[in-house]
Design a protein around this motif. Structure first.
Motif, mmCIF file in Angstrom:
data_model
loop_
_atom_site.group_PDB
_atom_site.id
_atom_site.type_symbol
_atom_site.label_atom_id
_atom_site.label_comp_id
_atom_site.label_asym_id
_atom_site.label_seq_id
_atom_site.Cartn_x
_atom_site.Cartn_y
_atom_site.Cartn_z
ATOM 1 N N GLU A 52 0.707 -0.801 0.266
ATOM 2 C CA GLU A 52 -0.329 0.212 -0.525
ATOM 3 C C GLU A 52 1.230 1.506 0.202
ATOM 4 N N ASN A 121 -11.799 3.785 2.694
ATOM 5 C CA ASN A 121 -12.137 3.053 2.190
ATOM 6 C C ASN A 121 -12.857 4.127 0.985
ATOM 7 N N ASP A 122 -11.860 5.136 0.875
ATOM 8 C CA ASP A 122 -12.026 6.098 0.138
ATOM 9 C C ASP A 122 -12.507 6.402 -1.720
ATOM 10 N N PRO A 123 -13.615 6.596 -1.951
ATOM 11 C CA PRO A 123 -12.670 5.880 -4.076
ATOM 12 C C PRO A 123 -12.085 6.876 -4.323
ATOM 13 N N GLU A 125 -10.894 8.362 -8.562
ATOM 14 C CA GLU A 125 -11.442 7.184 -10.402
ATOM 15 C C GLU A 125 -10.414 8.292 -10.470
ATOM 16 N N VAL A 131 -9.479 2.640 -10.690
ATOM 17 C CA VAL A 131 -9.515 2.940 -9.269
ATOM 18 C C VAL A 131 -8.616 2.819 -7.507
ATOM 19 N N GLU A 133 -8.118 3.579 -3.530
ATOM 20 C CA GLU A 133 -8.870 3.378 -2.468
ATOM 21 C C GLU A 133 -7.800 4.117 -1.135
ATOM 22 N N ARG A 134 -8.705 5.133 -0.458
ATOM 23 C CA ARG A 134 -7.754 5.376 0.097
ATOM 24 C C ARG A 134 -8.255 5.539 1.618
ATOM 25 N N ASP A 135 -7.634 5.531 2.975
ATOM 26 C CA ASP A 135 -7.917 5.451 4.088
ATOM 27 C C ASP A 135 -7.292 6.942 4.603
ATOM 28 N N VAL A 156 -7.001 -0.638 -6.558
ATOM 29 C CA VAL A 156 -8.520 -1.705 -6.609
ATOM 30 C C VAL A 156 -9.125 -1.385 -8.072
ATOM 31 N N ARG A 160 -12.993 -4.576 -8.325
ATOM 32 C CA ARG A 160 -13.960 -3.535 -8.843
ATOM 33 C C ARG A 160 -14.434 -3.866 -10.036
#
Length: 780
Positions: A52, A121-123, A125, A131, A133-135, A156, A160
């Motif tokens: 990550e 889990n904020d996408p 694009e 895509v 995804e971040r925390d 992701v 997805r």
């Protein structure tokens, strides 16, 4: 400095001890620094190897930590070390153009930092289709005046895509317009799609229960056998095809229903139309058969009596009256035959035989009376026989149908040609091989001719070229349509060339299979050979005039005649007196000829049960004759009949080539197969005696329940044994039951009669065959 001196003055330690203490502290500091560096190195290594991306900003908003994975996920050109110490706003400015919505991305980053709440889990694009995804995790500082921010980032895209695919697949049953049910092995309903729910709601409570029960049974069967299968079921007022797919490992089965109501309704309508059409055909055939019977029966009396009258002493005027009566009767029969032939053509039942004959001789004999008629009318006739171009015109075909065509054409030529005109009749060989003969047939005349616009219509039924043709020349207008149909079914085409006022020319070409010449017995002009003299015949006929005609003919030949007016009286008379043959009418009040024949064939006395029976029928359909033979009659003769035909039939029946023993069987075929092995013959007979009774019981049961398909199967099963043992008089009936299979569940008098005849004959053979076995084997 003063503070230090004061501390030293107050301390018991001397200067040397203080220096040692300082050195120890410095060493401890160096060790702590080394540990910190090692920890930082380990942290850097750990962060750099994470899958990550990791980004850490301090409370001032500067980037304190970032790994290479973070930069790689964003596809940044600068390495991670470049961004350490730089403000997060600078990095955000670089990242914004990489997203699909830069403004929204920047606004989301600012709002999350201001809110200070964790987000997972904020996408994000990206413009390249990926895509991320971040925390977003705020970490409070010890001072409490600010917070560090940790951001974890991962790709992701594939996840997805797979999720979207699974979601799409999962939505298929729901989107399917056909009902889908899923049930487990216990019958528990696990899933229904929207179409299934709609179907279920549209049904009554009773229909819902029935549908669920059917679905449970189908699912259980499919899971038990681990085999997909398909079945049509009724659901409420509709019909569905159910495709059952078992999933054994998962423990459930899917039922996919397809609505086939429209198809079933169309098929039912087609079946109804087919049944109505068949009923109409049967009604027409019954009408024609009844018409034929009602006309032929009295016509048999008219022509028969006219024939008897002609044998008496008559003057010339009276002889002319008799000739007119017989000629008019024959003309009426010709019309009846034309109507029947046309009916057979339209129903596709025109019958053809295959027999070896001399084509040239056959045509000559059939056309000779017409040639005489033409000469009497004042016409000249030129004939070019086939023998002029073909020295050996032996072929295999139906001579009656070929002659029928030529007679129609020549009769028309005579009819439509005025006295003084000319007719040409020719048949010539066009080609020849060892196996086939190609012949051209031509009939030309100098008659009234046919207008061009009428040359197609003349081949239509009940059609003639001119409106007044029937009034001027007579006829039904069926001859040419029948002739064309016959020629076409024989593989040719009937063509016409004509010009009004100059005449017509009809032509067709046929290919015939060649056959070796057949030696024929000489035909004697006097057919009465005396073979019937002294014989006794039982005449079963309800029409008194026809009985009179038959009796007069038979008595002329020296035959004793007893008469019965219906089938029941005939059966009773047969049981009280010995006869050489029975002449049996078919349609009679009370007991018909078929019913009487069935009873006769079951009589216990072998001589009575096997007496020759000649059917006298006014039905002209060949299928009827086959039915009569299958019912146990030996031969058929259509009314009105010629004297010679009746004589020949009786002569053949009374002196038939039957087995010498006179029994109900003939072991000649079996003995030939055995090649002298008597044990083999005994074994076959013993097997027949052992197994056949049970088969006959099954045959009777199937016939009683009107299961005609089972009857045909049983007949086919026992037929080889029956043939090998030469059981007499059953093969025509067996052939009828095998080929003409009525619908199951429907009574069929002809099939019932044929079955009874077969059972009766075989049971009689069972009684007599036991005598062929050695005495010690009869009880085994």
């Amino acid at each position: 400095m003063n503070s230090t001196s004061a501390t030293a003055a107050d301390s018991p330690l001397d200067l040397e001890q203080a220096q040692l203490r300082i050195q120890a502290l410095e060493e401890a500091l160096r060790e702590a620094s080394s540990a910190t560096v090692a920890a930082e190195r380990r942290l850097d290594q750990l962060v750099s190897h994470l899958q990550e991306g990791v980004l850490l900003t301090d409370e001032a908003g500067r980037i304190a930590l970032i790994n290479d994975r973070f930069c790689a996920l964003w596809e940044l050109e600068e390495p991670a070390s470049y961004w350490v110490g730089r403000p997060w706003q600078e990095l955000t400015t670089i990242l914004m153009p990489l997203t699909t919505d830069p403004g929204r991305f920047a606004q989301a980053v600012h709002s999350k930092r201001q809110q200070g709440a964790p987000v997972f889990n904020d996408p994000v694009e990206l413009a390249d289709g990926r895509v991320l995804e971040r925390d977003f995790m705020p970490i409070p500082t010890d001072t409490g005046t600010g917070s560090n921010v940790l951001i974890r980032l991962r790709d992701v895209t594939e996840y997805r895509q797979a999720t979207d695919r699974l979601r799409a697949v999962a939505s298929i049953p729901g989107q399917n317009p056909n009902p889908i049910f899923r049930l487990d092995g216990t019958g528990q309903l696990l899933y229904t799609n929207q179409a299934a729910n709609s179907l279920f709601k549209s049904l009554s409570e009773a229909d819902q229960t029935r549908l669920l029960a059917k679905a449970q049974g189908l699912a259980a069967t499919a899971l038990e056998h681990s085999q997909p299968w398909q079945v049509d079921i009724s659901v409420g007022e509709g019909f569905y095809t159910v495709f059952v797919a078992p999933f054994g490992e998962e423990g459930y089965a899917n039922l996919y229903l397809v609505n086939i109501t429209k198809r079933i309704l169309v098929e039912q309508e087609l079946n109804r139309a087919k049944d109505e059409a068949e009923a109409a055909v049967r009604a027409r055939e019954n009408f024609l058969a009844n018409m034929s019977h009602e006309i032929r029966t009295p016509m048999n009396g008219v022509l028969g009596m006219a024939g008897q009258l002609a044998k008496t002493r008559l003057d010339a005027r009276q002889q002319e009256f008799v000739r007119i009566i017989r000629s008019s009767g024959q003309h009426l029969l010709t019309i009846i035959n034309d109507v029947l032939d046309m009916a057979k053509i339209t129903s596709g039942k025109l019958e053809f035989e295959q027999t070896a004959f001399n084509l040239c001789d056959s045509l000559g004999e059939s056309l000779q009376p017409l040639v005489m008629q033409a000469v009497e009318k004042g016409l000249t006739v030129t004939a070019m026989p086939l023998r002029d171009t073909c020295p050996l015109p032996w072929v295999s075909a139906d001579p009656y149908r070929i002659n029928q065509v030529m007679i129609n054409l020549v009769a028309n030529a005579i009819k439509f040609t005025e006295p003084g005109g000319h007719i040409t009749v020719s048949s010539r060989q066009l080609a020849s091989t060892p196996d086939t003969l190609t012949v051209e047939f031509v009939v030309a005349d100098t008659g009234i001719g046919i207008p061009p616009e009428q040359q197609t219509r003349i081949f239509e039924g009940f059609t003639q070229a001119y409106a007044d043709t029937t009034r001027r020349f007579g006829g039904t207008g069926l001859g040419l349509s029948i002739s064309r149909a016959i020629v076409e079914q024989l593989g040719g085409t009937l063509l016409v060339e004509s010009e009004p006022g100059k005449g017509s020319r009809f032509r067709f070409v046929l290919d015939f299979p060649r056959t070796p010449a057949v030696t024929q017995d000489a035909v004697h002009s006097a057919f009465d050979t005396g073979a019937l003299r002294g014989r006794r015949v039982l005449l079963v006929e309800d029409n008194e005039i026809n009985r009179d005609v038959a009796r007069m003919l038979l008595e002329e030949w020296g035959v004793a005649v007893d008469e019965a007016e219906n089938g029941q009286v005939g059966v009773e008379m047969l049981q009280h007196r010995a006869y050489d043959a029975v002449l049996m009418d078919i349609q009679m009040p009370g007991m018909s000829g078929l019913e009487a024949t069935a009873i006769i064939r079951k009589l216990p006395d072998p001589a009575q049960a096997n007496i020759p029976i000649l059917a006298l029928t006014a039905n002209a359909f060949r299928a009827d004759n086959a039915r009569y033979l299958a019912a146990g009659m030996n031969a058929c003769l259509t009314k009105p009949f010629e004297e010679e035909d009746l004589y020949r039939h009786l002569e053949a029946l009374i002196q038939p080539a039957t087995p010498a023993s006179g029994t109900s069987y003939d072991l000649a075929k079996l003995q030939t197969m055995a090649r002298g092995r008597a044990a083999f013959v005994d074994k076959i007979i013993q097997s027949f005696l052992t197994n056949m009774p049970a088969s006959l019981v099954e045959l009777e049961a199937a016939a009683a329940s009107h299961n005609w398909a089972q009857v045909a199967a049983l007949v086919h099963h026992i037929k080889p044994s029956v043939e090998s043992l030469g059981i007499q008089g059953v093969l025509p009936a067996m052939q009828q039951l095998e080929q003409d299979i009525p619908p199951t569940g429907q009574p069929a008098a002809a099939s019932t009669t044929a079955t009874d005849h077969i059972v009766s004959q075989i049971r009689r053979a069972l009684q007599e065959l036991a005598q062929e076995l050695p005495a010690d084997a009869r009880t085994q």
